[in-house]
Design a protein around this motif. Structure first.
Motif, PDB file in Angstrom:
ATOM      1  N   UNK A  53      27.536  14.162  32.027  1.00 22.77           N
ATOM      2  CA  UNK A  53      26.076  14.159  32.104  1.00 22.77           C
ATOM      3  C   UNK A  53      25.475  13.547  30.850  1.00 22.77           C
ATOM      4  N   UNK A  54      24.265  12.995  31.010  1.00 17.35           N
ATOM      5  CA  UNK A  54      23.541  12.430  29.878  1.00 17.35           C
ATOM      6  C   UNK A  54      22.047  12.596  30.110  1.00 17.35           C
ATOM      7  N   UNK A  55      21.293  12.597  29.003  1.00 24.50           N
ATOM      8  CA  UNK A  55      19.830  12.598  29.055  1.00 24.50           C
ATOM      9  C   UNK A  55      19.358  11.472  28.144  1.00 24.50           C
ATOM     10  N   UNK A  56      18.553  10.559  28.711  1.00 28.01           N
ATOM     11  CA  UNK A  56      18.023   9.440  27.938  1.00 28.01           C
ATOM     12  C   UNK A  56      16.498   9.506  27.926  1.00 28.01           C
ATOM     13  N   UNK A  57      15.918   9.027  26.830  1.00 23.39           N
ATOM     14  CA  UNK A  57      14.472   9.047  26.644  1.00 23.39           C
ATOM     15  C   UNK A  57      13.930   7.636  26.829  1.00 23.39           C
ATOM     16  N   UNK A  58      12.917   7.511  27.699  1.00 19.95           N
ATOM     17  CA  UNK A  58      12.254   6.231  27.933  1.00 19.95           C
ATOM     18  C   UNK A  58      10.789   6.365  27.561  1.00 19.95           C
ATOM     19  N   UNK A  59      10.276   5.363  26.847  1.00 21.19           N
ATOM     20  CA  UNK A  59       8.870   5.371  26.474  1.00 21.19           C
ATOM     21  C   UNK A  59       8.192   4.108  26.962  1.00 21.19           C
ATOM     22  N   UNK A  60       6.862   4.018  26.749  1.00 21.22           N
ATOM     23  CA  UNK A  60       6.073   2.934  27.311  1.00 21.22           C
ATOM     24  C   UNK A  60       6.699   1.566  27.116  1.00 21.22           C
ATOM     25  N   UNK A  61       6.759   0.786  28.196  1.00 18.76           N
ATOM     26  CA  UNK A  61       7.350  -0.541  28.166  1.00 18.76           C
ATOM     27  C   UNK A  61       8.798  -0.575  28.581  1.00 18.76           C
ATOM     28  N   UNK A  62       9.399   0.587  28.831  1.00 13.27           N
ATOM     29  CA  UNK A  62      10.815   0.635  29.207  1.00 13.27           C
ATOM     30  C   UNK A  62      10.986   0.432  30.707  1.00 13.27           C
ATOM     31  N   UNK A  63      12.098  -0.169  31.081  1.00 11.32           N
ATOM     32  CA  UNK A  63      12.456  -0.347  32.487  1.00 11.32           C
ATOM     33  C   UNK A  63      13.963  -0.229  32.615  1.00 11.32           C
ATOM     34  N   UNK A 103      28.417  22.003  34.367  1.00  9.64           N
ATOM     35  CA  UNK A 103      29.831  22.359  34.262  1.00  9.64           C
ATOM     36  C   UNK A 103      30.595  21.142  33.743  1.00  9.64           C
ATOM     37  N   UNK A 104      31.023  21.148  32.472  1.00  6.15           N
ATOM     38  CA  UNK A 104      31.679  19.960  31.917  1.00  6.15           C
ATOM     39  C   UNK A 104      33.073  19.705  32.477  1.00  6.15           C
ATOM     40  N   UNK A 105      33.660  20.699  33.132  1.00  7.64           N
ATOM     41  CA  UNK A 105      34.970  20.491  33.737  1.00  7.64           C
ATOM     42  C   UNK A 105      34.877  19.634  34.994  1.00  7.64           C
ATOM     43  N   UNK A 106      33.701  19.653  35.625  1.00  8.36           N
ATOM     44  CA  UNK A 106      33.531  18.914  36.876  1.00  8.36           C
ATOM     45  C   UNK A 106      32.547  17.757  36.778  1.00  8.36           C
ATOM     46  N   UNK A 107      31.766  17.700  35.706  1.00 10.40           N
ATOM     47  CA  UNK A 107      30.703  16.702  35.612  1.00 10.40           C
ATOM     48  C   UNK A 107      30.680  16.032  34.249  1.00 10.40           C
ATOM     49  N   UNK A 130      17.895  11.843  33.524  1.00  7.36           N
ATOM     50  CA  UNK A 130      19.154  12.592  33.575  1.00  7.36           C
ATOM     51  C   UNK A 130      20.101  11.876  34.532  1.00  7.36           C
ATOM     52  N   UNK A 131      21.332  11.662  34.110  1.00  5.59           N
ATOM     53  CA  UNK A 131      22.367  11.105  34.982  1.00  5.59           C
ATOM     54  C   UNK A 131      23.543  12.074  35.024  1.00  5.59           C
ATOM     55  N   UNK A 191      20.733  10.951  39.798  1.00  7.62           N
ATOM     56  CA  UNK A 191      19.801  10.815  38.692  1.00  7.62           C
ATOM     57  C   UNK A 191      18.564  11.664  38.946  1.00  7.62           C
ATOM     58  N   UNK A 192      17.919  12.078  37.869  1.00  4.78           N
ATOM     59  CA  UNK A 192      16.638  12.774  37.925  1.00  4.78           C
ATOM     60  C   UNK A 192      15.772  12.241  36.792  1.00  4.78           C
ATOM     61  N   UNK A 193      14.479  12.092  37.039  1.00  2.00           N
ATOM     62  CA  UNK A 193      13.588  11.640  35.979  1.00  2.00           C
ATOM     63  C   UNK A 193      12.382  12.563  35.902  1.00  2.00           C
ATOM     64  N   UNK A 194      12.053  12.987  34.679  1.00  4.32           N
ATOM     65  CA  UNK A 194      10.902  13.837  34.416  1.00  4.32           C
ATOM     66  C   UNK A 194       9.799  12.982  33.806  1.00  4.32           C
ATOM     67  N   UNK A 195       8.652  12.942  34.460  1.00  9.24           N
ATOM     68  CA  UNK A 195       7.498  12.193  33.958  1.00  9.24           C
ATOM     69  C   UNK A 195       6.649  13.114  33.088  1.00  9.24           C
ATOM     70  N   UNK A 196       6.488  12.746  31.825  1.00  7.74           N
ATOM     71  CA  UNK A 196       5.715  13.581  30.911  1.00  7.74           C
ATOM     72  C   UNK A 196       4.278  13.093  30.752  1.00  7.74           C
ATOM     73  N   UNK A 197       3.916  12.090  31.515  1.00  3.79           N
ATOM     74  CA  UNK A 197       2.551  11.579  31.538  1.00  3.79           C
ATOM     75  C   UNK A 197       2.408  10.601  32.677  1.00  3.79           C
TER      76      UNK A 197
END
Length: 199
Positions: A127-137, A121-125, A188-189, A148-154
């Motif tokens: 939000x962003x989605x960022x992509x992290x790959x090997x070597x990221x911290x 709901x953009x009226x109340x929130x 996701x934040x 926050x939420x993080x999806x592990x794809x491997x």
């Protein structure tokens, strides 16, 4: 079992949702299958929802009036989203934001696709989605009204002290995250908008 988040009962503890807890359901328009990961509702309406959709055929997207969407292709060559005004190209691991009100006809670029969806709901929130790959911290610090939420794809994705199994999702308010090896994670934040005050 769907993972619901209660707005009135928040905890700093990290929650891990494995893929076997995602809830499968048909699209609102019946044109495909979505695996819902988690959602939060408040005041009788949807605040946000995380899901992974399997796009096995071309066709219209479901409408989500009043909502905003961020879509990220996580498997497959990508999608063309034809709208009344233009074509939106969605390539792998390149998050694309658009309105849930938008009339969209989806075409696969080359074969089946899986995509990760954030609807909110953009009226109340915010939000962003960022992509992290090997070597990221990254360090996600505790900020009032932000989660926050993080999806592990491997394998090789760590959130706090937890090594996340491939396909799993962690929900948290603060943690250090890292991605090692040839893998990818999506972060996701979600931030509550501050209510407007009257002068």
């Amino acid at each position: 079992m769907r993972a619901d988040v209660n707005s009135d009962d928040r905890s700093n503890a990290m929650r891990i949702i494995p893929p076997d807890r995602f809830q499968s359901q048909t699209w609102k328009n019946g044109g495909g299958i979505t695996r819902e990961i988690a959602r939060e509702e408040a005041a009788g309406g949807l605040l946000w929802r995380l899901s992974i959709a399997e796009v096995a055929a071309d066709g219209p997207f479901s409408a989500f009036p009043g909502q905003a969407r961020i879509l990220t292709v996580i498997d497959g060559a990508g999608l063309w989203l034809d709208t009344p005004d233009r074509r939106i190209e969605v390539l792998p691991f390149a998050p694309v934001a658009f309105s849930g009100d938008l009339v969209v006809h989806c075409r696969r670029i080359d074969g089946p696709v899986r995509d990760f969806n954030l609807i909110y709901d953009p009226a109340r929130l915010l939000a962003s989605v960022r992509v992290f790959q090997g070597g990221a911290a990254w360090i996600c610090r505790a900020v009032a009204g932000t989660s926050h939420m993080i999806l592990a794809l491997g394998s090789g994705v760590k959130a706090g002290t937890h090594d996340l199994a491939p396909g799993s999702v962690a929900l948290f308010e603060q943690a250090a995250i890292s991605v090692s090896g040839p893998t990818t994670a999506l972060l996701v934040s979600i931030e509550r908008r501050q209510p407007r005050t009257r002068d």
